[in-house]
Write an enzyme that holds these catalytic residues in place. Structure first.
Site: not given
Ligand code: RB5
Length: 151
Positions: A67, A69, A100, A135
């Site tokens: 989109c 942003t 991560h 993680h």
């Protein structure tokens, strides 16, 4: 991998650029977004809904959402169980979103990065692996939160 992609009106040109790049790879691409020649303004949650549904249900391995942003797409996509969507704005966040966070959806902003940068980030995000260990345990905690809130 099977990759679902969509964009709103702001991201439609960058989407076609990303699809062209993916066409040079072995990945299978499913385009659910706005046609490049459309001049209609659309609502990004509708497109996040389609792609995140595909990933959440396991019908697609990964999703790409574009989109203006990347932010609105990301907020909407993260409502779906087992979707880990990340807005990526540089090489480091592209790599870390996988290493991560095991991000299975990448969100890009057509008004914040240029086309070549977007391709560079997609390349990194497609090839980087989750580092596992602590993680993975943290990602599993996110799944536990989802299960607690939406049993
Ligand atoms: C559309 O103008 C814009 O709001 C949308 O593309 C996106 O940037 C939202 O997060």
């Amino acid at each position: 991998m099977k990759i679902a992609i969509a964009a709103d009106h702001a991201g439609k040109e960058l989407k076609s650029y990303v699809i062209d790049f993916l066409g040079l790879t072995n990945h299978q691409v499913l385009d659910y977004g706005v046609a490049t020649d459309s001049s209609v303004s659309v609502d990004y949650p509708d497109y996040a809904d389609i792609v995140a549904s595909e990933v959440s249900a396991g019908r697609c391995d990964r999703g790409i959402l574009i989109c203006g942003t990347g932010i609105g797409m990301c907020i909407a996509a993260n409502k779906f169980p087992d979707v880990r969507a990340a807005v990526v704005n540089d090489e480091f966040t592209a790599r870390m979103s996988r290493a991560h966070n095991d991000a299975n959806v990448i969100c890009l902003g057509s008004r914040t990065i240029n086309h070549q940068r977007a391709i560079d980030f997609v390349k990194i995000w497609l090839s980087a692996e989750c580092e596992e260990g602590r993680h993975r345990a943290r990602v599993q905690k996110i799944s536990s939160i989802e299960k607690r809130l939406m049993p």
